[in-house]
Design a protein around this motif. Structure first.
Motif, short mmCIF file in Angstrom:
data_model
loop_
_atom_site.label_atom_id
_atom_site.label_comp_id
_atom_site.label_asym_id
_atom_site.label_seq_id
_atom_site.Cartn_x
_atom_site.Cartn_y
_atom_site.Cartn_z
N GLU A 246 0.82 -1.22 0.00
CA GLU A 246 0.00 0.00 0.00
C GLU A 246 0.85 1.27 0.00
N PRO A 247 1.86 1.40 0.88
CA PRO A 247 2.60 2.66 0.92
C PRO A 247 3.27 3.04 -0.39
N ASP A 248 3.88 2.07 -1.09
CA ASP A 248 4.53 2.42 -2.36
C ASP A 248 3.51 2.81 -3.42
N ALA A 249 2.35 2.15 -3.42
CA ALA A 249 1.29 2.53 -4.36
C ALA A 249 0.78 3.94 -4.06
N MET A 250 0.67 4.26 -2.77
CA MET A 250 0.23 5.60 -2.37
C MET A 250 1.28 6.64 -2.76
N ARG A 251 2.54 6.33 -2.52
CA ARG A 251 3.63 7.23 -2.89
C ARG A 251 3.61 7.50 -4.40
N GLY A 252 3.50 6.44 -5.19
CA GLY A 252 3.48 6.60 -6.64
C GLY A 252 2.33 7.49 -7.11
N TYR A 253 1.17 7.32 -6.51
CA TYR A 253 0.01 8.13 -6.87
C TYR A 253 0.26 9.60 -6.55
N LEU A 254 0.81 9.87 -5.38
CA LEU A 254 1.07 11.25 -4.99
C LEU A 254 2.11 11.91 -5.91
N VAL A 255 3.16 11.17 -6.26
CA VAL A 255 4.19 11.72 -7.14
C VAL A 255 3.58 12.04 -8.50
N ARG A 256 2.73 11.15 -9.02
CA ARG A 256 2.08 11.40 -10.32
C ARG A 256 1.17 12.62 -10.27
N HIS A 257 0.73 12.98 -9.05
CA HIS A 257 -0.16 14.13 -8.91
C HIS A 257 0.57 15.36 -8.38
N GLY A 258 1.88 15.37 -8.55
CA GLY A 258 2.64 16.59 -8.33
C GLY A 258 3.30 16.78 -6.99
N ILE A 259 3.22 15.80 -6.09
CA ILE A 259 3.88 15.94 -4.78
C ILE A 259 5.35 15.53 -4.93
N PRO A 260 6.28 16.38 -4.50
CA PRO A 260 7.70 16.00 -4.59
C PRO A 260 7.98 14.74 -3.78
N ALA A 261 8.76 13.85 -4.34
CA ALA A 261 9.02 12.56 -3.70
C ALA A 261 9.64 12.73 -2.31
N HIS A 262 10.49 13.77 -2.14
CA HIS A 262 11.17 13.93 -0.86
C HIS A 262 10.24 14.49 0.22
N LYS A 263 9.02 14.82 -0.15
CA LYS A 263 8.03 15.29 0.83
C LYS A 263 7.09 14.17 1.25
N ILE A 264 7.32 12.97 0.78
CA ILE A 264 6.46 11.82 1.09
C ILE A 264 7.25 10.83 1.92
N VAL A 265 6.68 10.40 3.03
CA VAL A 265 7.32 9.43 3.93
C VAL A 265 6.41 8.21 4.01
N SER A 266 7.00 7.03 3.97
CA SER A 266 6.23 5.79 3.94
C SER A 266 6.37 5.01 5.24
N ASP A 267 5.24 4.58 5.77
CA ASP A 267 5.21 3.65 6.91
C ASP A 267 4.68 2.33 6.40
N TYR A 268 5.54 1.33 6.35
CA TYR A 268 5.17 0.04 5.78
C TYR A 268 4.54 -0.92 6.79
N ALA A 269 4.37 -0.48 8.03
CA ALA A 269 3.80 -1.35 9.07
C ALA A 269 2.53 -0.75 9.67
N GLY A 270 1.78 -0.02 8.85
CA GLY A 270 0.50 0.51 9.31
C GLY A 270 -0.60 -0.51 9.10
N PHE A 271 -0.54 -1.58 9.87
CA PHE A 271 -1.44 -2.72 9.64
C PHE A 271 -2.88 -2.42 10.02
N ASP A 272 -3.09 -1.50 10.94
CA ASP A 272 -4.43 -1.05 11.27
C ASP A 272 -4.31 0.38 11.81
N THR A 273 -5.43 0.96 12.21
CA THR A 273 -5.42 2.37 12.59
C THR A 273 -4.54 2.63 13.80
N TRP A 274 -4.63 1.76 14.82
CA TRP A 274 -3.80 1.98 16.00
C TRP A 274 -2.33 1.85 15.67
#
Length: 226
Positions: free
Chosen positions: A108-136
């Motif tokens: 999910e995080p890499d797919a979200m990052r890719g979407y944001l970059v395609r929509h104009g967000i600079p890559a260095h302004k995006i941080v990925s958390d790969y262990a957000g398994f649920d809301t808590w």
């Protein structure tokens, strides 16, 4: 079909007194079941805003909402669109995307990052958390691992109050943007699911358990803000 003799058979009270007690028991159980959802609405409801009315914060936290063929689902895409608007308006200066990457074929995080970059967000302004398994997990890791103290949370309206309550319990001062959604089967399922998830959220807010995976502290958010 005959009921086996060893199974207990429910008995309907025959007296008015018994019926009244049964009715009272049902009412009490219903109130207890709905109490966590009522708590979420009362405590987090006033902090739900629109994109235009969201107060400034260093970071937007976007929660995962599923992938379709490796790309963000429509519900997740709407969340990411709101995050893009928050960034473009100058409301936030970085975006933390948090989601599930428990399998090598589901990220999910890499797919979200890719979407944001395609929509104009600079890559260095995006941080990925790969262990957000649920809301808590997402909330407590945002604070404990990434050092987020203040944020604008982005999710659908049926989920945003739970996210606000849990991030507050995790130590994050937060407001939420409740993204609009079509009233389809997914929306209906999400609404019903929140009633049951509210009880789990209340327990997590009270007990504040460790996330499924904590790991070392990361500097991604701090670096994205400079």
């Amino acid at each position: 079909m005959r009921v086996p003799r060893w199974l207990p058979r429910p008995r309907i009270p025959r007296t008015r007194r018994g019926q009244r007690r049964a009715f009272q028991a049902v009412v009490v159980l219903t109130v207890l079941a709905l109490a966590p959802a009522t708590w979420l609405n009362a405590t987090a409801g006033p902090r739900v805003r629109t994109v235009a009315a969201a107060p400034a914060a260093p970071v937007a936290v976007v929660f995962g909402a599923g992938l379709w063929n490796g790309e963000p689902s429509p519900y997740l895409a709407h969340r990411l669109d709101a995050a893009v608007q928050l960034y473009d308006r100058g409301t936030v200066r970085a975006i933390l995307v948090t989601g599930d990457n428990s399998r090598h074929d589901y990220d999910e995080p890499d797919a979200m990052r890719g979407y944001l970059v395609r929509h104009g967000i600079p890559a260095h302004k995006i941080v990925s958390d790969y262990a957000g398994f649920d809301t808590w997990n997402s909330c407590t890791r945002a604070h404990r691992v990434f050092g987020v103290d203040r944020a604008v949370l982005v999710s659908q309206g049926f989920h945003i109050r739970r996210a606000l309550a849990l991030c507050t319990a995790a130590g994050i001062e937060s407001y939420g943007v409740g993204v609009a959604a079509n009233h389809d089967l997914t929306w209906a399922y999400g609404g019903v699911r929140e009633i049951f998830a509210a009880g789990k959220a209340a327990a997590e807010a009270l007990l504040r358990p460790d996330p499924r995976f904590l790991g070392p502290k990361e500097k991604g958010v701090a670096e994205a803000l400079h």
